[in-house]
Scaffold this motif. Sequence first.
Motif, short mmCIF file in Angstrom:
data_model
loop_
_atom_site.label_atom_id
_atom_site.label_comp_id
_atom_site.label_asym_id
_atom_site.label_seq_id
_atom_site.Cartn_x
_atom_site.Cartn_y
_atom_site.Cartn_z
N HIS A 89 6.42 30.19 -18.81
CA HIS A 89 5.09 30.28 -19.41
C HIS A 89 4.16 31.00 -18.46
N ASP B 74 4.00 19.81 -13.69
CA ASP B 74 2.83 20.09 -14.50
C ASP B 74 3.18 19.97 -15.98
N LEU B 75 2.12 19.99 -16.81
CA LEU B 75 2.27 19.91 -18.26
C LEU B 75 2.27 21.31 -18.85
N THR B 76 2.97 21.47 -19.93
CA THR B 76 2.99 22.75 -20.62
C THR B 76 3.30 22.50 -22.09
N ARG C 130 -1.21 21.75 -23.24
CA ARG C 130 -0.65 20.86 -22.22
C ARG C 130 -0.18 19.58 -22.90
N ASP D 74 5.41 16.95 -20.33
CA ASP D 74 5.52 16.83 -18.87
C ASP D 74 6.94 17.18 -18.45
N MET E 202 5.37 24.08 -11.86
CA MET E 202 4.38 25.13 -11.69
C MET E 202 4.57 25.83 -10.35
N TYR F 88 4.77 28.82 -15.06
CA TYR F 88 5.33 27.51 -15.39
C TYR F 88 6.76 27.70 -15.90
N GLU G 250 9.54 25.66 -17.77
CA GLU G 250 9.73 24.46 -18.58
C GLU G 250 11.21 24.22 -18.80
#
Length: 758
Positions: free
Chosen positions: A299, A345-347, A353, A356, A360, A371, A373
């Motif tokens: 991301h 981090d969240l994405t 966001r 979890d 990052m 990011y 994921e």
Amino acid sequence: MKPKSTELNQFVDEMESEEETNDNNNNSNNNNNNGGKFGMWENILRNHHNSLKSLFHRNKPETDAADVSVNSPKPIPQLSPIANSVVSRCSKIIGVSTDELQHAFDSELPLGVKELLTYARNLVEFCSFKALHKFSKTSDYLSDSEFRSLSFDVMLAWEAPSVNADQLTTENPARSKDSKDETSGDEDDASLFYSSSTNMAVQVDDKKTVGREAFSRIAPVCVLIADIITVHNLFDALTNSSGHRLHFLVYDKYIRSLDKVIRNSKNALASSVANLQLAEEEMVLDVDGTIPTQPVLQHIGIGAWPGRLTLTNYALYFESLGVGVHEKAVRYDLGTDMKQVIKPDLTGPLGARLFDKAVMYKSTSVAEPVYFEFPEFKANLRRDYWLDISLEILRSHMFVRKFCLKDTQKSEVLARASLGIFRYRALKEAFKFFSSNYKTLLTFNLAETLPRGDIILKTLSNTLMNLTSVSGKRHIPANVESKKKLIVSPGAVVALSCLGFKSKMATGIYEETTVVCDVRVGEINPLEVAVKKSLMDTGKAQAAQATVDQVKVEGIDTNVAVMKELLFPVIESANRLQLLASWKDFYRSTAFLILSCYVIIRGWIQYLLPSVFLFIAIIMLWHRHFRKGGALEPFTVTPPENRNAVEQLLTLQEAITQFESLIQAGNIVLLKLRALLLAILPRATERVALFLVFIAAVFAFVPPKYIFLVIFIECYTREMPCRRESSKRWIRRVREWWIRIPAAPVELVKPDECKKKK
């Protein structure tokens, strides 16, 4: 359980007795007709009785047994049977007799190692270290069953080395196939551990297991198997479900998994050199995203691309998945100092966001954070694993830069980090193990979280400074005294080189290096001492954290009630001072005022705070003397009435509203002070400036004790009957003046729309 050979003998004897009974009971006609048939079976069973037993006893010819008895090594009197067996196997591997090994031990090592109480254990270490070192020079020794059996038996012998020690077992230790062929074929000499997995699963018990101390001492001798810093956590992971005793089944499975991981890494390195354009010292540690059902999403901003993520000992590589092929890899450097930040981090889709499950990466080389994921249905184990191994490489390079390590030392640090990742992968794939706090298998991650972790890293740097890379025979010391000194080589680099990971640092290291690991015979490595001290503090920290978890309570009202009870002495003292300052009891208030003024005038006020600290210290020592470490009685608190979820939400909303009001009031005060500073109201600014000049003159020329005396009398006597009205009137005038002060303007600017879209 009876041996199979015994059961067969009984079966043959029963058949023979049955034949004899049948012969006696049958009539003469049956004897004439069937005598030939029974006689044939009887002759077959009798003639082949010994051959059938030999299938299970596996007896050797008499000549072989004689040769073995002649050539069998002489046992050492100081050693236990299991230790003698291990030493004899080591002597065959090294190619010297046990007497020569003992003579070398007596002549080469210092007197401190050969003390009476530790002689047997140090002799076992001396012989086994040489044998394991010779094993480690081969490229496929992890797949050798003889190596796995010997290394485990060395741990068993280390726990019971002396002839006077309590023996773990009465049988001889496990032997490999080659050693079994050279020994007698009796049942006691047969392999108890390693004949097959089924037999081993049945026969292994608590007496055939290894403890923490033996494993932490022997396992780091082979740098591939364990690191001296993380060996205790490795043991905990392997014995998590076996009562902290290591079975050979688990140990063997771990070594096999480690061998598989290293082979896969070599294959991935061979296939990735051209695609990723890796440097000479770069090696692939792990790859993810190769399975279509488990992709890795990159991301950047609001865009997301599936692809393949590769970690090396220098960088992260991401290859976006194009139309059936992967595009050119993007390199995210971990080796140079570019203010890299790696964290969870969240994405989610379109920059949302939501999940979890991402790592990052941020540095000065990228315009905005990237990011990665790792989608999965359950938990976020993939993300945590990649976070751990990426941080391990990043922190290893930070360690190199911090202590200014170069060349061989730097290669050794990166090799240690790489081997730690291999061990982590092996444990994860074999036992579904994932690291947790204080339990990680990665050296530099562990040092960041352990108490005294900085001391461990400092000790490690001192050890690395002593590395000596001998690049040829011309560098061999010339004099005899210098030859006796141990030449320490980078063991992790040598281990990777022996496995087939080419390194220009390892090609010049002298082949006959004396020491290639952190463990030496009869000595405690400084790094091992630092780790043990850190583990002691870790145990105390975990015990303290357990008590913290027990006393945590839920609910705002309940926590407020607990805090009020804990602060009861402070609250009660403040209430009494407030009662005195209210002048409801004139005589007590007057007495306190006179006493306080006397203390201030005599200058004793400076001893007030030290007296409070001294009083608290006396109370603590009093309890320390009389309690003598006894159990502490629980602190009793009366909780408020239980509230339902809606009432708790309303209470939380009210608390948030009050907190917001406090923040607003603080902002208004700051804005009014800004207005006074910038002279928005000129007359008020002049008055404040003159007042500040007066205060500055007072602090410059009046002694502090008199200033404190005036302030105390002013605040304490506001509620006196003679001053109550005037004080209220003065406070009212100040409040009215403050209200007339305007606040400085504030303008809220929304973020740029183009930036938001970007």
